[in-house]
Design an enzyme around this catalytic site. Structure first.
Site, PDB file in Angstrom:
ATOM      1  N   LYS A 238       0.869  -1.167   0.000  1.00 53.47           N
ATOM      2  CA  LYS A 238       0.000   0.000   0.000  1.00 53.47           C
ATOM      3  C   LYS A 238       0.911   1.222   0.000  1.00 53.47           C
ATOM      4  CE  LYS A 238      -3.300   2.683   2.671  1.00 53.47           C
ATOM      5  NZ  LYS A 238      -3.964   2.886   3.955  1.00 53.47           N
TER       6      LYS A 238
ATOM      7  N   THR B  90      -8.734   3.765  12.772  1.00 54.65           N
ATOM      8  CA  THR B  90      -9.018   4.521  13.993  1.00 54.65           C
ATOM      9  C   THR B  90     -10.401   4.231  14.559  1.00 54.65           C
ATOM     10  OG1 THR B  90      -7.682   6.283  13.054  1.00 54.65           O
ATOM     11  CG2 THR B  90      -8.932   6.812  15.029  1.00 54.65           C
TER      12      THR B  90
END
Lengths: 259, 66, 375
Positions: A97, A207
């Site tokens: 990524k 998160t």
């Protein structure tokens, strides 16, 4: 529900989980298990020669999830390429990524560095998943250099502002020939469902799970949301149902009628 | 001989291999990568790579985050 | 003030210029107002030539989406039951005109029952009773007997008969009547006069005020239409749009349906002076859906099978199938003349299969209309 295919690999879940901000490796492991995610991302850092390393690779491999390294921490394309090559060695995977977010306040991805790193890494045989702004033209350019998927952001990392970029995301999804993975800013399971309802191939969240009151329960909520969103998409939302599309005889009729 | 490992100077035995150096860090080899003088060395070659005086070695491992 | 009073203040021919003066920008503006209240200039834009040439595809897509959103995939199935072909009017375009010579009949109650049995066997629950206009042989005394009889077979009962008084409608409502269809044919006084030569139908006011009276009687639904081809469709469609706006303002609780009867040759070999082509009809259907999202839009078997399959998904919500337009046509094939020729002669099962193939759901019993009704 049909399966997600990323870089030629069939995956049973459309949820990708980030591994940052968990209280412990154990909690991370439980959350990943609860989420049903098939892919998790992780960073590569210089070893702290004096400190203790909380090994996440081992426990996650035990779960059978696919590990995808990211280039977070890289400040430019050169560093991102270096991080990618290191990660390939460390994990033995050619998936990467690419994320280059030098601006420390909002952690927004640098489009040029992302493009340059992606281009080089694709040439080097990597399967690149490019984290980028929700810019349809940038996504098109990344697709042209051969990335395996684009990962446009919903809103800044950790902001929990949801799908702020929904309008652009919708265009990207419409125009992209590679999977679109909505990444960053998702704050609630409903937003995850929304991203999949829009037709995103997958979504990434970190998160929202790690910083939840009960991360393991929240991971489960996201698992359900991803299933709901994708099932809804495949069922065909009423507002965009198949019967709202013209049949071929009707198309031909309307063409003639407009002369 | 003197090498620099992750930014810190170290005195190590002459002819120390990269593999031995990595092992000495106690992080295992799984999920670990190493570069000598900015060139990544494949894990398969670690044990065959003898470090030289003044080499700058960077050892990395996969961590949570990103 | 009835709608007749209001429209009489206007020279309906002026609608022609309103439609002809619409530009692309007007169409854009009209489309942008979709979902809000639209006015006559908006409808004019939607039926204009610029709309047909530049916006038809967009209108078709919008019409489909609006229909699916509001009605889902449901298409309500109804069937006409012709009670009589006896008519005291002489309308230039109609097969039942008193000027035409053929055997006239009014169904007896037994014959009505036979028809209902046959209709029930076809699966229908929504019946439209049709008659020629004859106060003497098919008037209130007749309807008082027929209505409760048919209501035993039909959950939803409509009539397309001679215009009745508000009191009569209220009485029939008590006997099970749900809806009234009354096609104005044309809103142009001159054309109306020319075509309705004698009989009560010559009274344009009486006919045009029928929806008012149906509304006063508290009926569930009123069906309106202009007979396409009789007069300049620009004029009649605009007047019909004005009629719809009027009904929405004055009788907000009444549901409205629009039909699209296109003049076809009849026994008197009537040639429509302003024929409406297929493309225009498609445009008109989509225009209605966009103009007023809530309208019931119905298509009868006057239109051919292939064309119906094409247009129904666009925005049509009411469809008949397996119809007969002659009295006694279901129980046994009548020897009498049809009012108009059926062009889609497919049976109800075949039409339902075609609807399903197009992703639509034929619905025979619309439960929402009978929920609160006492049986």
């Amino acid at each position: 529900m049909d399966n997600l295919v990323l870089a030629g690999v069939e995956l049973p879940s459309r949820l990708i989980l980030g591994t940052g901000k968990y209280a412990s490796g154990e909690q991370l492991k439980q959350a990943v298990a609860a989420s049903g995610a098939a892919v998790v991302t992780m960073a590569i850092k210089r070893v702290d020669t004096e400190g203790h390393r909380d090994d996440i690779v081992g426990p996650l491999r035990e779960l059978g999830v696919r590990l995808m390294p990211n280039t977070s921490g890289a400040r430019d394309a050169r560093e991102a390429v270096f991080a990618a090559r290191l990660s390939r060695e460390a994990l033995g995977t050619d998936w990467i990524k690419v994320e280059v977010h030098p601006g420390q306040k909002y952690l927004l991805p640098d489009p040029i560095a992302t493009y340059e790193a992606s281009r080089e890494l694709v040439r080097d045989g990597f399967k690149v998943f490019a984290y980028c702004g929700a810019d349809p033209e940038l996504c098109r350019a990344l697709e042209e250099v051969g990335v395996a998927a684009v990962m446009p952001l919903g809103s800044p990392i950790g902001s929990a502002r949801g799908l702020e970029t929904r309008g652009m995301l919708s265009i990207i999804i419409e125009q992209s020939h590679v999977p679109v993975v909505v990444d960053a800013g998702i704050g609630a399971p409903s937003e995850a469902a929304a991203a999949l309802e829009m037709g995103a191939a997958a979504l990434m969240v970190n998160t929202a799970v790690a910083a939840a009151g009960d991360p393991v329960a929240m991971a489960r909520a996201f698992c359900l949301a991803a299933e709901a969103g994708r099932t809804a998409y495949e069922a065909g939302l009423a507002s965009r149902a198949a019967t709202a599309r013209a049949t071929s005889p009707m198309e031909r009729f309307l063409e003639e009628a407009m002369k | 001989m003197r090498i620099v490992c992750n930014g810190k100077a170290r005195e190590v035995a002459d002819g120390l291999t990269l593999g031995a150096l990595v092992d000495s860090l106690g992080q295992g080899r799984e999920g670990v990568a190493a570069a000598v003088n900015s060139a990544i060395v494949r894990r398969a070659d670690w044990d065959a790579t003898a470090l030289r005086d003044g080499d700058e070695v960077e050892v990395f491992s996969m961590v949570a985050g990103g | 003030m009835s709608f007749f009073d209001e429209i009489s203040k206007v020279d309906v021919d002026s609608f022609r210029a309103l439609v002809d003066s619409r530009t692309d920008r007007d169409v854009d503006r009209a489309l942008a107002r979709c979902g809000q209240r639209m006015e006559l200039p908006d409808f004019a834009a939607l039926i204009s030539e610029p709309a047909r040439v530049h916006y038809l595809k967009e209108m078709a897509t919008l019409s489909m989406q609006l229909t699916r959103r509001r009605f889902g995939r449901a298409v309500n199935m109804y069937l006409p039951l012709y009670l009589s072909n006896l008519c005291t009017n002489r309308c230039a375009y109609c097969g039942f005109s008193s000027a035409n010579k053929f055997r006239r009949t009014v169904l007896t109650l037994d014959e009505v029952r036979d028809e209902c049995e046959a209709i029930k066997a076809m699966g229908y629950e929504n019946i439209l009773l049709v008659s020629g206009e004859s106060e003497r042989r098919a008037g209130m005394p007749y309807f008082r007997e027929v209505m409760p009889l048919v209501k035993r077979y039909a959950a939803y009962l409509q009539v397309e008969v001679q215009p009745l008084s508000a009191e009569d409608y209220a009485e029939l409502k008590g006997l099970g009547l749900d809806a009234v269809c009354v096609y104005q044919e044309t809103y142009h006084p001159g054309c109306y006069r020319e075509n309705h030569l004698s009989g009560r139908k010559a009274d344009m006011r009486w006919r045009m005020e029928t929806p008012d009276r149906a509304g006063q009687a508290g009926l569930d639904k009123v069906g309106l239409a202009a007979l396409l081809g009789l007069y300049d469709p620009r004029v009649d469609l605009m007047a019909l749009a004005a009629h719809v706006l009027y009904m929405r303002d004055h009788y907000p609780k009444v549901r409205l349906a629009i039909s699209f009867p296109r003049l076809r040759p009849a026994a008197g070999a009537y040639e429509p002076r302003y024929p409406v082509g297929d493309a225009k009809l498609v445009q008109v259907i989509t225009a209605w859906r966009i103009f007023d999202n809530e309208l019931d839009l119905t298509i009868s078997t006057r239109e051919g099978a292939e064309f119906r399959d094409l247009i129904i998904p666009l925005g049509v919500t009411g469809v008949s199938a397996g119809s007969s337009t002659e009295p006694g046509g279901y129980a046994h094939h009548g020897e009498n003349l049809e009012q108009w020729a059926v062009n889609d002669s497919r049976g109800v099962d075949e039409v339902c299969a075609a609807l399903r193939l197009n992703g639509l759901d034929p619905v025979f019993h619309d439960a929402s209309t009978t929920y609160f009704r006492a049986v």
